[in-house]
Structure formats: structure tokens, C-alpha cells
Design an enzyme around this catalytic site. Structure first.
Site, PDB file in Angstrom:
ATOM      1  N   HIS A 145       0.964  -1.141  -0.278  1.00  0.00           N
ATOM      2  CA  HIS A 145      -0.218  -0.242   0.050  1.00  0.00           C
ATOM      3  C   HIS A 145       0.673   1.370   0.019  1.00  0.00           C
ATOM      4  O   HIS A 145       2.145   1.364   0.335  1.00  0.00           O
ATOM      5  CB  HIS A 145      -0.801  -0.345   1.080  1.00  0.00           C
ATOM      6  CG  HIS A 145      -2.425  -0.966   1.376  1.00  0.00           C
ATOM      7  ND1 HIS A 145      -2.362  -2.247   0.909  1.00  0.00           N
ATOM      8  CD2 HIS A 145      -3.471  -0.493   0.472  1.00  0.00           C
ATOM      9  CE1 HIS A 145      -3.034  -2.879   0.987  1.00  0.00           C
ATOM     10  NE2 HIS A 145      -3.999  -1.382   0.918  1.00  0.00           N
ATOM     11  N   LYS A 149      -0.539   4.675   4.868  1.00  0.00           N
ATOM     12  CA  LYS A 149      -1.572   3.743   5.198  1.00  0.00           C
ATOM     13  C   LYS A 149      -1.486   3.589   6.951  1.00  0.00           C
ATOM     14  O   LYS A 149      -0.137   3.294   6.885  1.00  0.00           O
ATOM     15  CB  LYS A 149      -1.762   2.893   4.201  1.00  0.00           C
ATOM     16  CG  LYS A 149      -2.609   1.926   4.821  1.00  0.00           C
ATOM     17  CD  LYS A 149      -3.415   0.746   4.143  1.00  0.00           C
ATOM     18  CE  LYS A 149      -4.285  -0.206   4.655  1.00  0.00           C
ATOM     19  NZ  LYS A 149      -5.358   0.006   4.975  1.00  0.00           N
TER      20      LYS A 149
END
Ligand code: NAP
Length: 255
Positions: A145, A149
Site C-alpha cells: 500500500h 496507510k
């Protein structure tokens, strides 16, 4: 016309959801809430961002709240919404099994869809992984990600491990014999499945599920290159929420 409040409306996902609701024929945006961007005008000044969800819900007639906020605030948000007997779609990740048990206790007659991943392709990746788990010997997950995040491992990887576990026959204890000369080298474990989390600038949301068996491997991979990939799933949840009873966890259950 479904009257909707977006919580986390100034965030990366929230902004997309606001656009979706403004452009969807059967929805009306009636409130926008966020801790950031207070007073910011949405939809040419019709609405301004406020930071008190309970107050927004008290002031208006609302059918549905959609939450894309943060793992540390999502349970408080859920309690506020349920307290007002309002339906809810939750995309925020970090919801644990304990949280789900608590939600089931307090949900009453309200309807809620919680999905760790609203991308249809990601849901298929999870379903294919569940199927492959029946036939392959071992599996590990790599999830990647963007660097902003906060939580890891991702909600998608945890949900994938849960689905794999439903069909997996291998004993999780078989994995305990490895020696880690650096702690964390083998990743985290959920239901006996090792999960490795990568956070890097430039990425959006990606996951590869790698199965192994004698002399072969199978990779099932999904990439979200853009947050628009999540919107058809959110739209589907908006359209189907009236048909669900109580809590639905996982988009695969309404596909
Ligand atoms: P983001 O850009 O950080 O947006 C979250 C926004 O919510 C921020 O503006 C944040 O403000 C605000 N916020 C935090 N607590 C709040 C509260 N109690 N009330 C109102 N607003 C609050 O994050 P994002 O990338 O949009 O992601 C949001 C969540 O969705 C994350 O959990 C992410 O993992 C998840 N996600 C889910 C999917 C899916 O398909 N289910 C897809 C992508 C992302 P502050 O910055 O001040 O805290």
C-alpha cells in the site's frame, strides 16, 4: 432518493465517495463530516464540512452514513451512527473480530455493510484464494500500500487469510519451526497464514496471494492503481443495503 452523510469526506477515499454520491441518480448528499478541512464548501457551497457527526445526524433526516475515516476512530463513529438508528456502510479498515462481536451486540434493527475492500477485482482475488486453498499445500500473502496507510496488515489481507482458513487443511503449527534472526522477517500471522506488509510512495493498494505445492506455485494478484477502483463496490453497497439484515461483513456477501 437516499439521503447520505459522508464521514471522512475530506480524506482520499471520502472525496471520491462525495463525488460518487453527487453523481449517482438515486442518492443525495446531505452532510459531510471530517476532522480536517472544517468549513470547506462542497458542491458549490451547498454543504460545508463539519466535525461533529452526532450533531449532523441530530439536525437532519438521514438514511445512511458512509465512513472512510481512521482505524482508531471507526468504532466510535459506528456507535454514534447506531445510537441514532441509522444505516451505515463502513470502508474504514482496522476492524477486529472483537469489534465485529461488539457491533453484532449493539446493531439492533439497523443495517450495516462493512467491507475491507470495495474493489470487485480484490473481492474476486479473495474468493479465488479461498478456492485455491482447498487444493494447495501452503500460502503466504504480500500486501502493498501507499506510505500514508496507517494500519497494517491491511484489512484485505486479514479477510483473505480468514477466507483461506475456511478451506485450508494445513496445520498452522507446521509453520512454527522457523528461526527469525531478525524479528518480523517471516511477517505477521492470521489464521496460520503469514502476511507481509509493504508501504511505499507511489503504490495505491495491491495484494499477491502465493500458494505453494510440490514443484509448483500459484500467484493470485490484484492491483488497485486508482481509488476509482473502489467506487463501483461502494455504489453496489448503497443500492443493496436496504436488502441486508443487520451486519454484512465482506463485499463478497452482496455480490
Ligand atoms: P485519509 O485520506 O487519511 O482520510 C481519512 C479522513 O478521515 C481524514 O481527513 C481524517 O482526518 C478523517 N477523520 C479521522 N477521524 C475522524 C472522525 N472521527 N470523524 C470524521 N473524520 C475523521 O484516509 P483514506 O486513504 O481516505 O482511507 C480512509 C480509510 O479507508 C482507511 O482506513 C483506509 O485503510 C480505508 N480504505 C478502505 C478501502 C476499502 O475498499 N474498504 C479502500 C481504500 C482505503 P485526520 O487526518 O485529521 O485524522
Amino acid at each position: 432518493m437516499k439521503k447520505i452523510v459522508v464521514n471522512g469526506a475530506n480524506g482520499k477515499m471520502g472525496k471520491r465517495v462525495v463525488d460518487l454520491i453527487l453523481n449517482k441518480s438515486n442518492t443525495k448528499l446531505v452532510g459531510v463530516c471530517d476532522k480536517k478541512g472544517l468549513g470547506k464548501k462542497i458542491n458549490s457551497g451547498d454543504l460545508i464540512i463539519k466535525d461533529n457527526l452526532a450533531q449532523i445526524l441530530a439536525e437532519k433526516d438521514i438514511d445512511l452514513v458512509i465512513d472512510f475515516t481512521t482505524p482508531d476512530s471507526v468504532m466510535d463513529n459506528i456507535k454514534i451512527v447506531l445510537d441514532k438508528n441509522t444505516n451505515m456502510i463502513v470502508g474504514t479498515t482496522g476492524i477486529t473480530d472483537k469489534n465485529l462481536t461488539e457491533i453484532r451486540k449493539i446493531i439492533g434493527k439497523n443495517k450495516m455493510i462493512i467491507a475491507p475492500n470495495f474493489a470487485i477485482g480484490a473481492v474476486l482475488m479473495m474468493e479465488f484464494s479461498k478456492k485455491a486453498a482447498k487444493y494447495m499445500d501452503d500460502v503466504e500473502i504480500i500486501e502493498l500500500h501507499h506510505d500514508k496507510k496507517i494500519d497494517s496488515p491491511s484489512g484485505t489481507s486479514i479477510r483473505t487469510a480468514e477466507l483461506i482458513n475456511e478451506n485450508f487443511t494445513k496445520n498452522a503449527d507446521d509453520k512454527k519451526n522457523y528461526i527469525e534472526s531478525l524479528s518480523g522477517a517471516r511477517g505477521a500471522q492470521k489464521n496460520g497464514v503469514n502476511i507481509h506488509s509493504i508501504r511505499l510512495k507511489g503504490l495505491v493498494a495491491h495484494q499477491e496471494v502465493i500458494f505453494g505445492a510440490e514443484g509448483q506455485s500459484l500467484s493470485i494478484k490484484h492491483d488497485s492503481y486508482d481509488r476509482s477502483s473502489f467506487m463501483p463496490g461502494v455504489a453496489m453497497a448503497i443500492d443493496k443495503i436496504d436488502q441486508v439484515s443487520n451486519l454484512v461483513y465482506g463485499l463478497e456477501n452482496i455480490l
